[in-house]
Every structure is written in C-alpha cells, then in structure tokens.
Design a protein around this motif. Sequence first.
Motif, PDB file in Angstrom:
ATOM      1  N   ASN B 301       0.825  -1.212   0.000  1.00  0.00           N
ATOM      2  CA  ASN B 301       0.000   0.000   0.000  1.00  0.00           C
ATOM      3  C   ASN B 301       0.852   1.251   0.000  1.00  0.00           C
ATOM      4  N   TYR B 302       2.059   1.122   0.534  1.00  0.00           N
ATOM      5  CA  TYR B 302       2.939   2.286   0.609  1.00  0.00           C
ATOM      6  C   TYR B 302       3.757   2.463  -0.665  1.00  0.00           C
ATOM      7  N   VAL B 303       4.367   1.381  -1.153  1.00  0.00           N
ATOM      8  CA  VAL B 303       5.280   1.549  -2.295  1.00  0.00           C
ATOM      9  C   VAL B 303       4.646   1.260  -3.653  1.00  0.00           C
ATOM     10  N   TRP B 304       3.437   0.718  -3.647  1.00  0.00           N
ATOM     11  CA  TRP B 304       2.737   0.446  -4.905  1.00  0.00           C
ATOM     12  C   TRP B 304       3.449  -0.556  -5.797  1.00  0.00           C
ATOM     13  N   TYR B 305       4.150  -1.496  -5.200  1.00  0.00           N
ATOM     14  CA  TYR B 305       4.642  -2.642  -5.976  1.00  0.00           C
ATOM     15  C   TYR B 305       3.765  -3.823  -5.608  1.00  0.00           C
ATOM     16  N   ALA B 306       3.578  -4.750  -6.560  1.00  0.00           N
ATOM     17  CA  ALA B 306       2.746  -5.916  -6.289  1.00  0.00           C
ATOM     18  C   ALA B 306       3.469  -6.845  -5.330  1.00  0.00           C
ATOM     19  N   SER B 307       2.691  -7.488  -4.466  1.00  0.00           N
ATOM     20  CA  SER B 307       3.262  -8.371  -3.461  1.00  0.00           C
ATOM     21  C   SER B 307       3.153  -9.816  -3.936  1.00  0.00           C
ATOM     22  N   GLY B 308       4.148 -10.616  -3.577  1.00  0.00           N
ATOM     23  CA  GLY B 308       4.097 -12.042  -3.892  1.00  0.00           C
ATOM     24  C   GLY B 308       3.342 -12.802  -2.815  1.00  0.00           C
ATOM     25  N   ASN B 309       2.597 -12.063  -1.998  1.00  0.00           N
ATOM     26  CA  ASN B 309       1.911 -12.631  -0.852  1.00  0.00           C
ATOM     27  C   ASN B 309       0.419 -12.658  -1.162  1.00  0.00           C
ATOM     28  N   GLU B 310      -0.145 -13.858  -1.252  1.00  0.00           N
ATOM     29  CA  GLU B 310      -1.545 -13.970  -1.660  1.00  0.00           C
ATOM     30  C   GLU B 310      -2.478 -13.538  -0.522  1.00  0.00           C
ATOM     31  N   ALA B 311      -2.126 -13.947   0.709  1.00  0.00           N
ATOM     32  CA  ALA B 311      -2.986 -13.614   1.851  1.00  0.00           C
ATOM     33  C   ALA B 311      -3.078 -12.103   2.054  1.00  0.00           C
ATOM     34  N   GLN B 313      -3.502  -9.870  -0.119  1.00  0.00           N
ATOM     35  CA  GLN B 313      -4.404  -9.190  -1.068  1.00  0.00           C
ATOM     36  C   GLN B 313      -5.670  -8.679  -0.394  1.00  0.00           C
ATOM     37  N   GLU B 314      -6.114  -9.413   0.638  1.00  0.00           N
ATOM     38  CA  GLU B 314      -7.293  -9.012   1.393  1.00  0.00           C
ATOM     39  C   GLU B 314      -7.133  -7.604   1.981  1.00  0.00           C
ATOM     40  N   PHE B 315      -5.876  -7.242   2.331  1.00  0.00           N
ATOM     41  CA  PHE B 315      -5.639  -5.969   3.007  1.00  0.00           C
ATOM     42  C   PHE B 315      -5.065  -4.888   2.086  1.00  0.00           C
ATOM     43  N   ILE B 316      -4.811  -5.263   0.831  1.00  0.00           N
ATOM     44  CA  ILE B 316      -4.247  -4.281  -0.099  1.00  0.00           C
ATOM     45  C   ILE B 316      -5.374  -3.393  -0.630  1.00  0.00           C
ATOM     46  N   ASP B 317      -5.099  -2.088  -0.733  1.00  0.00           N
ATOM     47  CA  ASP B 317      -6.112  -1.157  -1.225  1.00  0.00           C
ATOM     48  C   ASP B 317      -6.660  -1.622  -2.577  1.00  0.00           C
ATOM     49  N   ALA B 318      -7.982  -1.562  -2.720  1.00  0.00           N
ATOM     50  CA  ALA B 318      -8.622  -2.002  -3.964  1.00  0.00           C
ATOM     51  C   ALA B 318      -8.055  -1.226  -5.153  1.00  0.00           C
ATOM     52  N   GLU B 319      -7.756   0.039  -4.914  1.00  0.00           N
ATOM     53  CA  GLU B 319      -7.187   0.929  -5.921  1.00  0.00           C
ATOM     54  C   GLU B 319      -5.937   0.311  -6.566  1.00  0.00           C
ATOM     55  N   ILE B 320      -5.106  -0.309  -5.722  1.00  0.00           N
ATOM     56  CA  ILE B 320      -3.872  -0.908  -6.221  1.00  0.00           C
ATOM     57  C   ILE B 320      -4.157  -2.255  -6.865  1.00  0.00           C
ATOM     58  N   LEU B 321      -4.958  -3.052  -6.164  1.00  0.00           N
ATOM     59  CA  LEU B 321      -5.230  -4.423  -6.611  1.00  0.00           C
ATOM     60  C   LEU B 321      -5.898  -4.441  -7.980  1.00  0.00           C
ATOM     61  N   GLU B 322      -6.709  -3.400  -8.239  1.00  0.00           N
ATOM     62  CA  GLU B 322      -7.457  -3.366  -9.496  1.00  0.00           C
ATOM     63  C   GLU B 322      -6.742  -2.545 -10.566  1.00  0.00           C
ATOM     64  N   TYR B 323      -5.539  -2.080 -10.244  1.00  0.00           N
ATOM     65  CA  TYR B 323      -4.802  -1.251 -11.194  1.00  0.00           C
ATOM     66  C   TYR B 323      -3.920  -2.168 -12.050  1.00  0.00           C
ATOM     67  N   PRO B 324      -4.263  -2.318 -13.327  1.00  0.00           N
ATOM     68  CA  PRO B 324      -3.534  -3.311 -14.133  1.00  0.00           C
ATOM     69  C   PRO B 324      -2.050  -3.001 -14.310  1.00  0.00           C
ATOM     70  N   ALA B 325      -1.647  -1.742 -14.099  1.00  0.00           N
ATOM     71  CA  ALA B 325      -0.219  -1.442 -14.220  1.00  0.00           C
ATOM     72  C   ALA B 325       0.561  -2.008 -13.023  1.00  0.00           C
ATOM     73  N   VAL B 326      -0.152  -2.297 -11.910  1.00  0.00           N
ATOM     74  CA  VAL B 326       0.509  -2.917 -10.760  1.00  0.00           C
ATOM     75  C   VAL B 326       0.227  -4.417 -10.749  1.00  0.00           C
ATOM     76  N   TYR B 327      -1.059  -4.768 -10.745  1.00  0.00           N
ATOM     77  CA  TYR B 327      -1.456  -6.171 -10.832  1.00  0.00           C
ATOM     78  C   TYR B 327      -2.005  -6.396 -12.241  1.00  0.00           C
ATOM     79  N   PRO B 328      -1.135  -6.801 -13.187  1.00  0.00           N
ATOM     80  CA  PRO B 328      -1.576  -6.887 -14.583  1.00  0.00           C
ATOM     81  C   PRO B 328      -2.709  -7.886 -14.746  1.00  0.00           C
ATOM     82  N   ASP B 329      -3.644  -7.568 -15.679  1.00  0.00           N
ATOM     83  CA  ASP B 329      -4.703  -8.537 -15.973  1.00  0.00           C
ATOM     84  C   ASP B 329      -4.106  -9.685 -16.789  1.00  0.00           C
ATOM     85  N   ALA B 330      -4.929 -10.708 -17.019  1.00  0.00           N
ATOM     86  CA  ALA B 330      -4.429 -11.936 -17.656  1.00  0.00           C
ATOM     87  C   ALA B 330      -3.775 -11.641 -19.006  1.00  0.00           C
TER      88      ALA B 330
END
Lengths: 298, 361
Positions: B301-311, B313-330
């Motif tokens: 949430n602070y550095v805006w890099y994607a985490s290799g931690n699946e658990a 994701q529940e606590f990561i801001d939706a803004e980041i999680l849904e941003y394809p430049a951080v979490y690319p879509d398929a």
Amino acid sequence: MNLRRFSLIGVPYLWLVLFFLAPFLIVLKISLSDYAVSIPPYTPTLDVFGGWASISDFFSKLDFDTFKFLTTDDLYWKAYLSSLQIAVVATLITLSVGFPIAYGMARAPEEWRATLMMLVILPFWTSFLIRVYSWMGILGKEGFLNGALLWLGIIDDPLTILNTNVAVYIGIVYTYLPFMILPIYATLDKLDVSLLEAAEDLGCTRTSAFWLVTAPMSRPGIIAGCFLVFIPALGEFVIPSLLGGSGTLMIGKVLWEEFSSNRDWPVASAVAIILLLILIIPIILFQKNQERQAEADQ
Amino acid sequence: MKMTWLPMAAALAAVAGATTAEEVRVYNWSDYIDEELLTKFEEETGIDLIYDVFDSNELLETKMLAGGSGYDVVVPSGTFLQRQIEAGAFQPLDPAKLPNLGNMWDVIEERTEQYDPDNAYSVNYMWGTTGIGYNIGMVQEALGEDAPLNSWSLVFDPANMEKLADCGVYFLDAPAEMIPAALLYIGEDPDSHDPDVIAKAEEVYAAVRPYIRKFHSSEYINALANGEICVAVGWSGDVFQAQYAASEAENGHEIDYSIPVEGAQMWFDQMAIPVDAPNPDAAHVFINFIMDAQNSAAATNYVWYASGNEAAQEFIDAEILEYPAVYPDAETLGKLFTTTPYDAGVQRVVTRLWTRIKSGT
C-alpha cells in the motif's frame, strides 16, 4: 642508540609496507587470477596451510591474461587518456584560481591571515558528499545558477551544465581548491618581502619582480599543490558519477563497472595497477630530476 | 575494597543482556518499504533493526561475492539471485522458522522457481515490471494528444525522442533490463544470449542516444515528480512514488506509468539470507514478519509494488489491486517476459555494449 635509529627508519617503512605494499600485492595477485562464480569471485585463492604443493600450484595458476585483455579493447586507453585530460585541465584551472587566492592571503595584513585560512578550511567541516550534492542543486536545470541568470535576463533558456564535463571540472576545482591554496600559501608566507624590495631597487618592475622572484620561490608550493590535486582527480569516481553525464569517461567509473557490472575483479585489479603505474612512474622521474637539479645547484 | 554482590550481579546481567540483545541487519532497495513497518518490527519482536538501502543489483552482488557483508537479509532480483546461489552466497531457509510461508502466492512462486529451484533460498518481497513513466501534460505538449504513451516506440523511436529531448528523458542504468527491452522493440527474443542478437540493441540505442539525458536507476523518481524530466524508463512502483510525490506537492505535474503493449520485463525481488549472516535466526524472524499478510499489504500500500503474498491481497487497497499497471490482468500478464542470467562471457559483451551506448566509447 641503535634501537632509536632503527625505529626512526623502521616506522615509515612499516607504514609503507602495511598501507602500500601489502594492499598493492593483494591487488596484483587478484589481477593475475581468473574470474569465477564463487566467493570471492576469482580463482585461485591462496591456501597457506596446504603446504608447498598447494602454494606452488597457486603460483602456477597465475597469469597475465587480464593485462593482455586490456589491450584488446580501446575502452581502457580511451578512459585513461580522458581521465588524464580531465585531471590535467582541472589541475591547471585549480592552480590559476588557487594561486591568486594564496597570494592575496599571504599579502593580507597579519591579523586577517588566521581568519582567511579558516575560511579556506571551513568547507571541510561539511561532508564532501553533501558538498558535491549541493552542486547538483546549484547547477541543475531548475537550479540556483540558472534561476539567477534567468532572473537577471542574461540567458533566455536554462543552461545545461549538470551532467556534462563542465560540471565535473567545477566539482573537481571546487573540491580540491584548498589542497592547492594551502601549500602555495605556506611557501608565499615564508617569502622574504625584502627580496622583492631589492628587486625593485635594482630596476625590476612589479610584474617582472613577480616572475623573477615570487614565482620561482613558490615553485615547491605549486608543485605540491598540483600533485595534491592531480593525483586524486585522476582516479576520481564520486564527482564524475554525480555531476558528470553519461558521456563522461573516467577510469574511476570504468573500474567501478568492472567490479560491479562485470563482477570481473581480476580485470578491475589490472586496471587499478596500470592506473598506479601511470601515477608513480612520472612522480619517480620527477623526483629523480629534482635530485639531479639540487646536486647541480650545489 | 568493599562491594556488595547485588549491584555487581545486576551490572553483570546488564552486560550479558546487552551482548545477547538481538539485532538484524537488512539491506533492501531504496524507497521500498513503509518505514512504520520498521518501527513496528522492533516493537513486536524486541530485535534491533538496522536498515540500509541500495539502488542497484550490481552493488549488492559485489558485497555478496566479497563475503562478510554483515547483513542478515538482502533482497536481490531473480537472475542475480540465481548467480549468487550458484556462487554459494546464501544459506537455505528453514521453513520451520517461517510459519507465514503459507501466505505466499503460488502464481509468483512458480515463476521464481526458475531462479531459485523449490524456492529453497528465497521468499518473494515484491515483484513488478520495467516500463515507462511519463508526465502526461509535458509529453502531450511535445508529441500531441495521440502520443504513444503505452508503446516502447515512445522511447525507442528517434522521431518521438527528438521531440522529447528538451523536456528530458532518463533511462535506467540497468543493462540487464534495458537491453532486453530494446530487443523486444525490434522483435528479437528479449532473453537472447547470442552476442550477435544482443549487438542489435546497440543500433536501437545509437539512434536515440543523443536525446537521452541520463542513465540512472533512482534519480528519476524525484526528477519526474518535480517536472525536471518528462519520461523515464523505470520500475513500476518507483514511478507511482513519483506520481504520489507530485500530487502531494500539488505542483501540477501528472505522472503515470504504462506497461508497453509490446510487453515488458517482469522481475522479482527476493529476500534471502547470506551464508555468513551473523544473526540467521533474527533474519528468519524478519522475513516471517514481512510475510505476515497485514505487514506485506502495508508495504505494498505504501510503495505500490505488487506483493508475492496472496494472503495480503485481502488488506491491499482495492485501488492498487485493481490497477492493471501494478497487478496486470491476464492479457497483460501473458505479454510479460522474464530473463535468465548471462554467463561471464556474454555478461562482458553486455556490459561493454552498455558502456559504449552510454559513453559513446
């Protein structure tokens, strides 16, 4: 008595062996080794507990391949030449700026000299790195210098100084200026003013008295100052990497790249050894020449 | 001399306490963590944390290969990790001391196995892409409304670069990422180890070199944020930090990041423990702390890099999680590529090429 004599001579030699010869031999040894994916990243490593067999085996594996390699690529001699050029030019600029300052200090009224000396030394109270970083703020496109020049209406577009060789020269001259001023000041300070008066009494103009008396007598200070600036400037790494651009080619950066990007410590060591030779050989020749002159004078 | 035993015993205990007080020395990338996490770690575990930063894999590798770095946890990226494992720089992790291992994301673990088989030596800290950061206003002013913001042609086509030169373009000083990007642009295999193919990257750079202001791997964050430059080839999260800094400063600069349509390099920064780490136990405690779902999320949430931690994701801001430049879509994920380490000979070719590109020599 003998002990005293021995320790008098011994201390400087011990110093040389510990802080010059030993590190030099280690670097030389690495330069004769080969690259390897291991810790440390070269082979062979010396196992002194392995007996004669392992020691002779160690020496048989050393070779001069790295030095041969340096001749196959023009990068290295170009970097040496470009470093030499930058160091020589920077030293001359420092001399032409430093000499008048030292001269002014030496001619200043007695009670001012301590303060002036203090002002020359004062910048050392701030870390070298911070001072170089400050130059980035001064020389940058949106920096103080461009801001001031634009405001004064001298220029219409900001000058690109940062990340060019000009910035490197500014950085070197600024950083090493005190090393030039102090030895020159020391010789000028001791200069007997009555010699100048005598020269003028004998018909010299002020200018010719300067060239005939002051300049030759401050020579030791000028030489010491030039060495103190030239030697570190030649191997300078911090200033060109912070102030210089990508086009600034200096041997310090090449050395760094060999160590870090190529992980080739043997080649990096070979580059360092040659740099040392470039520095030491002219100094030895110069020293020899000085001695010969001194003898001739007698 | 008279002396009571009590204060002496107390003094001895204090000395013993001082020497056994644990500490852990961490060496991580610059601008790469929420500093509150560092305080939280010390409060929760009572272990003293010494946190240093670097900005190039090469610098880290030099320390690792010299040995005796004194660090307990370091964070090399994929190919560098692989070579350092080969050199024997790391110790295997002890899964028994890492109860949070179950939080890790299998999608990322599968990819990092390429560098670290079975993930025996490392755990993912963050992953991201190497793409293009830009100042929307300045680029559109230079190139017009239809500027190719999401293509490598923005920085590799001399026609575009010529117009961008005045507002300033920085490239990463990271040959292992910049050469693959250029190869991808001209349709070659970005992971090629063939010196003849690699040499083609030089032509790409020769054409745009006059318009590149600087090669640097961390200065572009500030430079982008304060409008000193308009384009930087850089790492995803770093550009987002510039974006955040610019919006905080309210200086009118709008920064964004794109993963070019041609594809981009995907990289993984892995936490590992040097073989000669002074405090391997504390190192495990630190790694486990970071692997905690909430802590890992706080870092992302602070550095805006994607985490290799699946658990997390529940606590990561939706803004980041849904941003394809951080979490690319398929679809984007399919275009991302990874690289493998160069051997010593090819590495020398690459470094030499890079020096020639940068300095013209």
